[in-house]
Scaffold this motif. Structure first.
Motif, PDB file in Angstrom:
ATOM      1  N   UNK B 604      29.862  45.801  35.718  1.00  0.00           N
ATOM      2  CA  UNK B 604      29.696  44.496  35.077  1.00  0.00           C
ATOM      3  C   UNK B 604      31.031  43.981  34.538  1.00  0.00           C
ATOM      4  N   UNK B 605      31.823  44.892  33.964  1.00  0.00           N
ATOM      5  CA  UNK B 605      33.139  44.468  33.441  1.00  0.00           C
ATOM      6  C   UNK B 605      34.038  44.037  34.595  1.00  0.00           C
ATOM      7  N   UNK B 606      34.010  44.806  35.693  1.00  0.00           N
ATOM      8  CA  UNK B 606      34.827  44.438  36.857  1.00  0.00           C
ATOM      9  C   UNK B 606      34.432  43.059  37.373  1.00  0.00           C
ATOM     10  N   UNK B 607      33.143  42.848  37.465  1.00  0.00           N
ATOM     11  CA  UNK B 607      32.640  41.560  37.953  1.00  0.00           C
ATOM     12  C   UNK B 607      33.074  40.417  37.058  1.00  0.00           C
ATOM     13  N   UNK B 608      33.004  40.656  35.751  1.00  0.00           N
ATOM     14  CA  UNK B 608      33.398  39.631  34.783  1.00  0.00           C
ATOM     15  C   UNK B 608      34.866  39.276  34.968  1.00  0.00           C
ATOM     16  N   UNK B 609      35.698  40.306  35.114  1.00  0.00           N
ATOM     17  CA  UNK B 609      37.131  40.061  35.283  1.00  0.00           C
ATOM     18  C   UNK B 609      37.396  39.299  36.573  1.00  0.00           C
ATOM     19  N   UNK B 610      36.685  39.660  37.638  1.00  0.00           N
ATOM     20  CA  UNK B 610      36.876  38.960  38.907  1.00  0.00           C
ATOM     21  C   UNK B 610      36.483  37.489  38.779  1.00  0.00           C
ATOM     22  N   UNK B 611      35.348  37.239  38.143  1.00  0.00           N
ATOM     23  CA  UNK B 611      34.869  35.859  38.029  1.00  0.00           C
ATOM     24  C   UNK B 611      35.814  35.031  37.178  1.00  0.00           C
ATOM     25  N   UNK B 612      36.261  35.598  36.064  1.00  0.00           N
ATOM     26  CA  UNK B 612      37.155  34.847  35.187  1.00  0.00           C
ATOM     27  C   UNK B 612      38.528  34.666  35.804  1.00  0.00           C
ATOM     28  N   UNK B 613      38.896  35.561  36.722  1.00  0.00           N
ATOM     29  CA  UNK B 613      40.200  35.457  37.386  1.00  0.00           C
ATOM     30  C   UNK B 613      40.141  34.575  38.619  1.00  0.00           C
ATOM     31  N   UNK B 614      39.073  33.820  38.768  1.00  0.00           N
ATOM     32  CA  UNK B 614      38.970  32.873  39.884  1.00  0.00           C
ATOM     33  C   UNK B 614      38.584  33.504  41.197  1.00  0.00           C
ATOM     34  N   UNK B 615      37.902  34.668  41.129  1.00  0.00           N
ATOM     35  CA  UNK B 615      37.498  35.305  42.387  1.00  0.00           C
ATOM     36  C   UNK B 615      36.003  35.179  42.605  1.00  0.00           C
TER      37      UNK B 615
END
Lengths: 289, 615
Positions: B604-615
């Motif tokens: 979930x943390x990885x996903x959050x970082x990806x989404x916030x990083x424009x991925x």
């Protein structure tokens, strides 16, 4: 820098040539996530003997999360703590992660952008990790500026829509959904222009935002169909990753942690790869414009 | 008796046996206050002109010197009334429209023998009294002739008018006529209209004739008994409701009617065209509600149940109960689609199931909703949540992206945030959120805990016995206690003294688990009996019970295998327990479970970082 190769072919060739970027971006994501997960993991370990952890392993139930976290919101009439050791740590660390994640994600994306776009712009040369890091550092501040502009646009678009959409939904649901669609399209356009600007800057070996944005707009106006094609392919790739993952994940029972680990990490790699395909396409667009 | 006579008698007996009764009635109410009302609605002015004849019988042992009338619509006369001051001119999220107030005035009041009575308004005018020329003696019946004029507000607090999606007027006409209070213990049990309070009235028969424009379709309490077209564009519709405590009706030119026969009951759903997609779901939950509540508590005795759909602009009229008529709520969080965007929203079903349960716990067992709101709302919400567990097993009442919450769990989540509120109290003694917890969440949670302690069958026996004993009566908390303790044969002080009357709370937790010993602790003053499951390494299981009459319980098994784990309330039914997360403890850290949760958390943390990083 202009290329005579058609953008789509160049996009695919660049993406395949720079497979190392998938590993680097995935490793960066995993490393940062592990760092953030350390504190809640400690809280989780404190709860390691509770049978509720077994239930949580099967499936995350909202009432269980509520029970674990609600003591943090209560003023206990008996003056005793009804919270569970570890639950407070997890709750607090999730709040902190929620607050810190946007900034950390921004910094990470800004740092990696220069290296990624430069690597695609020079995809005919051999890849070196040292060169990647050097380029990342060199374009950190211009990339940060671009991402801040994108973030600002997101805030400007999002905050009024948070107020406007519920009001419009009350008048007409169709109108509400139209506004949501408009906001999504506008934000996607802003994101695309920002990323094209980054690609243009690195392709021109310049740190000037003017060079970047003029390159982005030139690309948009000169080759709109190619831009659309790249966007469509990038979207299709991202959607494909999502669809495959949504189909596969239910096959992994919650308590089969190794299988879940494998699937979730493959999904993260898939998302990273899809994003890099988009970045490769953006570089191909600006270099062929 | 000769053969011809015997044959005649046999034929008569056969006829009597074969002819079904006109209505299957479990019992008949003692008619105390019956109303015959002729009313005309002018849609343009939203004004009701009414003439009512009240037949009131003194069934008490005391003489009654005066009368007390509720004039509920006067609560919406201005922002200065008790209701508006207490509510801040807002009721359950809907705001009072000062440009369209409501009011009611008695223009003439006389006895059946023609004697004029003088009316005195009490406090804000939502209550009025009138001295009788002579006290009404026990057993005597009084007839009253009342003329009144009422103005309907823009829909607020479940009554008034609204403009529907087609631009036409919709009317929900509730609490609209001068209505007598309840004479109890030598006085009138009648209060001014308070914001949290609902209603309390005697049983009687209602005959109501409604004159309004011909294009209007009307849904009303009871059954239709006549329709007359006047030839001037208006019509008069007459309805008869027997053995009820109130009468409400609704009118719209755009109502469409769907119906389903449920046993001997005709279920009607009067819906607006924009909500056509909800018809099947509405009829289904109506049928399931009537069948299940009927099976659990006692048959629904009336021939018809009418469910009124309300327009989006009149949602303040939705989710309300009247005898044999309820209002629904077609639009949930997601509108009419119950399954969109990863949500499963069953607001439509929830509202209808809840309001139909009120037919048993308010309309037939007529609690005093003002003085003891926990009884009618708590019994009702418990019943509806229980029904949801039957219809949507496994806690699948509401879903969001795979995460599921049952109706009971939803109520429990509200309860644990505000648990130290006594359930017993007058409606206006609570702030709104405390009222919601006391009357709905805590009461439903408490009754479900009572069920877990007594067991399903005994709980149903308690509830059905209580229903049979007090159908068409006005029971109190003490009456319920007597029935519950008598039927169960148990001292239920923990429930009545602990949960109902005080804000006592409890959290059970396993404090330690050693190889041969486990300690369980009780936090809080509430003493709810519980079961504890102890599983040993060999796989053998012991189930212990604890009356929770001390601060802790130590379980010792010196000659057994090492304990694997200890689990309080293994069925997860002790819903008043404030934290279920600490109810079980294993002897060892559960590494696979830890890893399983950690892996998902990391993802979930990885996903959050990806989404916030424009991925």
């Amino acid at each position: 820098m202009a290329s005579s190769t058609p953008p789509l072919r160049q996009m695919l060739a660049g993406w395949l040539a720079r497979w190392q970027l998938i590993i680097i971006l995935y490793a960066a994501n995993l490393g940062l996530a592990l760092l953030l997960a350390l504190v809640p993991a400690f809280g989780l370990l404190q709860m390691g003997r509770l049978t509720a952890l077994n239930d949580a392993a099967q499936a995350i139930r909202i009432p269980l999360i509520w029970d674990l976290l609600s003591p943090l919101l209560q003023v206990d009439p008996q003056g005793e703590t009804m919270g569970i050791q570890g639950a407070g740590t997890i709750g607090l660390s999730f709040v902190l992660i929620g607050l810190a994640a946007p900034f950390l994600a921004l910094l990470m994306a800004s740092f990696l952008a220069g290296g990624v776009y430069r690597a695609f712009a020079r995809s005919s040369t051999a890849f070196s990790l040292g060169g990647f890091l050097k380029d990342s550092l060199a374009w950190f501040f211009p990339a940060l500026a671009v991402y801040l502009l994108i973030g600002l646009a997101a805030v400007v678009l999002l905050i009024p829509s948070l107020v406007l959409v519920p009001v419009l939904m009350g008048i007409s649901r169709l109108l509400g959904w139209l506004v949501i669609a408009l906001v999504v399209v506008l934000f996607s356009l802003v994101l695309l222009v920002g990323e094209l600007a980054l690609a243009a800057m690195t392709a021109a070996n310049s740190r000037s935002l003017g060079v970047g944005f003029s390159g982005a707009f030139r690309c948009l106006f000169k080759r709109p169909l190619s831009v659309l094609a790249v966007v469509a392919i990038a979207l299709a790739a991202a959607a494909l990753v999502q669809v495959i993952f949504r189909l596969l994940l239910p096959l992994a029972p919650g308590d089969q942690w190794l299988l879940v680990l494998l699937l979730t990490q493959l999904f993260v790699i898939g998302r990273v790869a899809a994003r890099l395909l988009r970045n490769a396409g953006e570089t191909a667009l600006v270099t062929s414009a | 008796m000769g053969n011809p006579m015997r044959r005649l008698l046999c034929i008569l007996l056969l006829i009597v046996t074969l002819i079904p009764p006109a209505r299957a009635r479990a019992a008949a109410a003692q008619d105390v206050a019956s109303y015959q009302i002729d009313v005309t609605l002018d849609p343009q002015t939203k004004v009701l002109q009414g003439q009512e004849t009240i037949t009131y019988t003194n069934v008490s042992q005391q003489s009654i010197p005066d009368l007390a009338f509720h004039l509920y619509l006067n609560a919406f006369r201005s922002t200065e009334t008790i209701f508006m001051q207490e509510s801040g001119s807002s009721h359950r999220g809907f705001t009072y429209d000062t440009a369209n107030p409501g009011s009611i005035e008695i223009t003439a009041l006389r006895t059946g023998t023609g004697e004029e009575l003088t009316l005195t308004l009490v406090e804000d005018g939502t209550l009025a009294t009138a001295e009788l020329p002579e006290p009404l003696l026990p057993g005597e019946t009084l007839t009253l002739e009342v003329s009144f004029t009422a103005r309907l507000p823009r829909v607020f607090a479940r009554t008034g008018f609204a403009v529907d999606a087609a631009g036409d007027l919709f009317f929900m006409v509730g609490q609209w006529f001068p209505k007598l209070g309840v004479w109890q213990d030598g006085d009138w049990n009648a209060y001014p209209f308070h914001a949290n309070a609902e209603f309390f009235a005697d049983f009687g028969d209602y005959t109501v004739s409604i004159r309004l424009p011909e294009e209007y379709v009307v849904g009303a309490s009871g059954i239709p008994t006549g329709q007359v077209a006047h030839g001037d564009g208006t019509q008069t519709l007459t309805f008869f409701a027997e053995d009820v405590i109130d009468f409400a009706w609704s009118a719209s030119p755009n109502f469409k009617v769907a119906s389903r026969q449920v046993g001997s009951v005709e279920a009607l759903y009067l819906y607006l065209p924009e909500h056509e997609s909800t018809v099947d779901r509405a009829l289904e939950i109506i049928e399931l509600s009537l069948l299940n509540y009927g099976e659990w508590y006692g048959e629904y005795p009336y021939p018809r149940l009418t469910v009124i759909d309300v327009p989006a602009s009149g949602r303040a009229a939705g989710g309300m109960e009247y005898p044999t008529l309820i209002t629904g709520e077609a639009s949930g969080i997601l509108g009419q689609n119950p399954n969109a965007g990863g949500f499963v929203d069953r607001n439509l079903e929830l509202v209808i199931a809840h309001e139909i349960a009120h037919q048993w716990w308010q309309s037939m067992v007529a609690f005093n909703e003002a003085e003891e709101p926990w009884l009618d709302e708590g019994f009702t919400d418990y019943s509806a949540a229980r029904l949801f567990d039957v219809i949507y097993p496994g806690g699948k009442a509401f879903e969001f992206r795979g995460a599921q919450v049952s109706y009971f769990e939803m109520r429990r989540m509200e309860y644990v945030l505000n648990p130290d509120i006594p359930m017993l109290g007058r409606a206006w003694d609570f702030a709104f959120l405390d009222y919601a917890t006391a009357a709905y969440s805590k009461s439903a949670v408490a009754l479900s805990t009572l069920e877990s302690v007594l067991g399903d069958e005994l709980m149903l026996e308690v509830m059905s016995t209580f229903f049979q004993e007090y159908q068409y009566a006005h029971p109190t908390t003490e009456d319920f206690r007597r029935t519950a303790e008598s039927v169960s044969g148990q001292d239920l002080s923990w429930f009545f003294d602990g949960l109902v009357e005080t804000g006592a709370t409890v959290n059970y937790r396993v404090v330690s688990v050693g190889p041969n010993q486990a300690v369980i602790e009780k936090q809080g003053d509430l003493e709810v009996p519980l079961t504890v499951r102890v599983e040993f390494e060999s796989g053998s299981v012991i189930t212990e019970t604890w009356a929770a009459d001390g601060p802790s319980l130590t379980l010792t098994y010196p000659d057994s295998d090492p304990i694997r784990y200890v689990q309080i309330d293994p069925g997860g039914e002790l819903r008043v327990d404030l934290n279920s997360g600490d109810n079980g403890m294993a002897a060892q850290v559960q590494i696979p479970a830890f890893l399983a949760v950690f892996v998902r958390m990391l993802y979930q943390i990885q996903n959050l970082l990806l989404s916030l990083g424009g991925q």
